[in-house]
Design a protein around this motif. Structure first.
Motif, mmCIF file in Angstrom:
data_model
loop_
_atom_site.group_PDB
_atom_site.id
_atom_site.type_symbol
_atom_site.label_atom_id
_atom_site.label_comp_id
_atom_site.label_asym_id
_atom_site.label_seq_id
_atom_site.Cartn_x
_atom_site.Cartn_y
_atom_site.Cartn_z
ATOM 1 N N GLY A 48 0.817 -1.204 0.000
ATOM 2 C CA GLY A 48 0.000 0.000 0.000
ATOM 3 C C GLY A 48 0.855 1.259 0.000
ATOM 4 O O GLY A 48 1.985 1.262 0.507
ATOM 5 N N PRO A 49 0.332 2.371 -0.550
ATOM 6 C CA PRO A 49 1.118 3.604 -0.680
ATOM 7 C C PRO A 49 1.434 4.280 0.642
ATOM 8 O O PRO A 49 2.452 4.950 0.770
ATOM 9 N N PHE A 50 0.571 4.117 1.655
ATOM 10 C CA PHE A 50 0.778 4.831 2.922
ATOM 11 C C PHE A 50 2.090 4.431 3.581
ATOM 12 O O PHE A 50 2.880 5.280 3.999
ATOM 13 N N LYS A 51 2.359 3.139 3.682
ATOM 14 C CA LYS A 51 3.583 2.676 4.342
ATOM 15 C C LYS A 51 4.838 3.131 3.589
ATOM 16 O O LYS A 51 5.838 3.521 4.209
ATOM 17 N N ILE A 52 4.779 3.092 2.268
ATOM 18 C CA ILE A 52 5.940 3.522 1.482
ATOM 19 C C ILE A 52 6.156 5.024 1.631
ATOM 20 O O ILE A 52 7.300 5.499 1.712
ATOM 21 N N LEU A 53 5.064 5.788 1.695
ATOM 22 C CA LEU A 53 5.181 7.228 1.931
ATOM 23 C C LEU A 53 5.874 7.508 3.254
ATOM 24 O O LEU A 53 6.767 8.355 3.345
ATOM 25 N N MET A 54 5.466 6.806 4.295
ATOM 26 C CA MET A 54 6.045 7.017 5.618
ATOM 27 C C MET A 54 7.539 6.699 5.617
ATOM 28 O O MET A 54 8.356 7.456 6.148
ATOM 29 N N VAL A 55 7.906 5.565 5.029
ATOM 30 C CA VAL A 55 9.318 5.173 4.971
ATOM 31 C C VAL A 55 10.123 6.183 4.157
ATOM 32 O O VAL A 55 11.217 6.615 4.562
ATOM 33 N N GLY A 56 9.587 6.584 2.998
ATOM 34 C CA GLY A 56 10.291 7.526 2.141
ATOM 35 C C GLY A 56 10.501 8.875 2.801
ATOM 36 O O GLY A 56 11.600 9.441 2.749
ATOM 37 N N LEU A 57 9.461 9.412 3.431
ATOM 38 C CA LEU A 57 9.573 10.713 4.098
ATOM 39 C C LEU A 57 10.585 10.668 5.243
ATOM 40 O O LEU A 57 11.428 11.558 5.389
#
Length: 485
Positions: free
Chosen positions: A168-177
């Protein structure tokens, strides 16, 4: 009792305005007249910290206030103008009663994440080469570390797309940020070229995780017939980052240091990480609409995807050519090098206006292939005309025309990709999509530097390539239409 968002914006704005005046009127004279360098170091650090808080207040007001994007844009611009914050405060005080507070809008937070990602990228442009040289890098290493970021970014884009579909995009967003914010702080410890190369690889890779996940999150939570308009709004924040990022880093680096500039960007990244954890985690991806299920059997290589990927590559190929050739062309004509920067800002401002004004509705009403071919064609014609432009007036006109083409092309390729790929493959599709973005920049500047062409021939070649792809997109649209009927 909670503070009104405009109250918070006004208080932080006044503090930012006061700290800017103290920096300009007291600290800088102490440094340049009496040799007290510590004054700028201390006051610059204080001003940078206050500006970071002020930027968060702008973001919070944009999220909670029922007003247009012109207010946040005006608030950002005011921060760079002496007494600008005080004039803005007077305007905000009068306007407060006219606007209501709205519930938290997750879309603005996603826009802000996109802004942060591109702001991080564009803020590097004016300072990275000089920073690399300051730690002992040779001219070859200077060019290498600049291109290295884009190559590492490409790998991050691809991994982000693959993992977004899985978790899902939410987890990747959190890791990336989070990881991008940490990577930005590592520049404080760079004291030799080898460590700079390592940091650039890490920074480029983790920063590449953000954009595919952010666009996937936005696409999957958008009503089908409003996707073009929303992508255009997203392009507004990309354009603002392109305008504000270089100016911010150039000004702040001259007053403080390059690592301090990256620290300010890192603070914004950590803040967005916290906001995302609180507000984005509760949003669920909407169920697929029936008309999304008719796509090409989950394929990433249908006609729409190929045109979107080609559009992304040649869009950034053109940008790479502009970044490489335009300053040389301006210098050859005998104009000041600052003209290159204002020309770049001109195309960015024109693009932002088309993104934010009612003109953005065209991307949901016209076929994406049509607007893609039109935008790419305008950019191609602009490249040809730049080679023939010898006055400032004609250069501004041609770069404005280039901005119109950019504004039509960017939403078109994004909308085309969204409509050509089913929801379950959208993350991977965006990962490859932004990998083509990164590769296009590298190809545009490096290919033209390698070929034995002069400046005018470089513009001509780029224009012809763009026009050929525009013709391909238009012809392919007619063929698809004939096959469907």
């Amino acid at each position: 009792m909670r503070l009104h968002p405009i109250h918070i914006l006004r208080i932080t704005g006044l503090l930012d305005g006061i700290s800017l005046l103290l920096l300009l009127s007291i600290a800088m004279p102490l440094k340049y007249i009496w040799g007290m360098d510590i004054a700028v170091t201390i006051m610059g650090s204080i001003h940078g910290g206050i500006f970071s808080v002020y930027a968060l207040a702008i973001l919070y007001a944009a999220i909670r206030m029922n007003w247009s994007l012109l207010w946040p844009a005006a608030a950002l611009i005011a921060a760079f103008i002496p007494f600008g914050n005080f004039i803005l405060d007077w305007k905000l005080k009068k306007a407060q009663a006219s606007y209501s507070i709205r519930p938290f809008n997750y879309a603005v937070l996603v826009y802000s994440i996109v802004f942060f990602s591109f702001f991080d990228l564009f803020s590097q442009l004016p300072v990275m080469s000089t920073f690399a040289a300051s730690v002992g890098a040779s001219s070859f290493i200077v060019g290498f570390v600049i291109g290295l970021y884009s190559l590492a970014n490409t790998l991050g884009n691809i991994l982000s797309g693959i993992m977004t579909d899985k978790v899902g995009p939410f987890k990747i967003l959190m890791v990336g940020l989070l990881l991008t914010s940490v990577a930005l702080l590592l520049y404080h410890f760079v004291d030799q070229p080898l460590f700079l190369i390592i940091v650039r690889i890490l920074h480029g890779f983790v920063a590449g995780l953000i954009v595919p996940a952010a666009f996937t999150f936005s696409a999957n939570t958008t009503v089908h017939d409003q996707q073009g308009k929303k992508v255009a709004f997203t392009g507004t924040f990309v354009g603002l980052a392109a305008i504000i990022g270089p100016a911010f880093s150039g000004i702040m680096a001259s007053k403080t240091s390059v690592p301090y500039v990256f620290t300010c960007v890192a603070i914004a990244g950590f803040s967005l990480t916290l906001l995302s954890a609180v507000f984005l985690g509760k949003y669920k991806i909407a169920k697929k609409e029936k008309d999304e299920l008719i796509q090409a059997s989950g394929s990433l290589f249908n006609s729409g995807v190929i045109k979107a990927y080609g559009g992304a590559f040649f869009l950034m190929f053109s940008q790479g050519a502009i970044a490489y050739l335009l300053p040389l062309h301006v210098q050859t004509l005998g104009y000041d090098s600052r003209l290159s920067g204002t020309l770049m800002s001109t195309f960015g401002i024109i693009a932002v206006l088309i993104f934010v004004l009612p003109t953005n509705r065209i991307f949901d009403r016209a076929a994406s292939s049509t607007t893609l071919a039109f935008g790419m064609g305008l950019m191609g014609v602009s490249q040809l005309l730049i080679s023939l432009s010898t006055t400032t007036l004609t250069l501004y006109f041609v770069l404005g025309l280039y901005g119109v083409g950019f504004a039509f092309l960017f939403p078109s390729i994004n909308t085309m990709l969204i409509k050509a790929v089913p929801t379950e493959l959208r993350g991977k599709a965006y990962g490859y999509f932004y990998a083509f973005f990164s590769l296009g920049v590298v190809a545009g500047s490096s290919l033209l530097g390698w070929l034995p062409f002069n400046i005018l021939e470089g513009f001509m070649l780029t224009g012809i390539i763009l026009l050929l792809f525009a013709a391909f997109a238009a012809f392919n649209k007619q063929r698809d239409h004939a096959l469907n009927h």
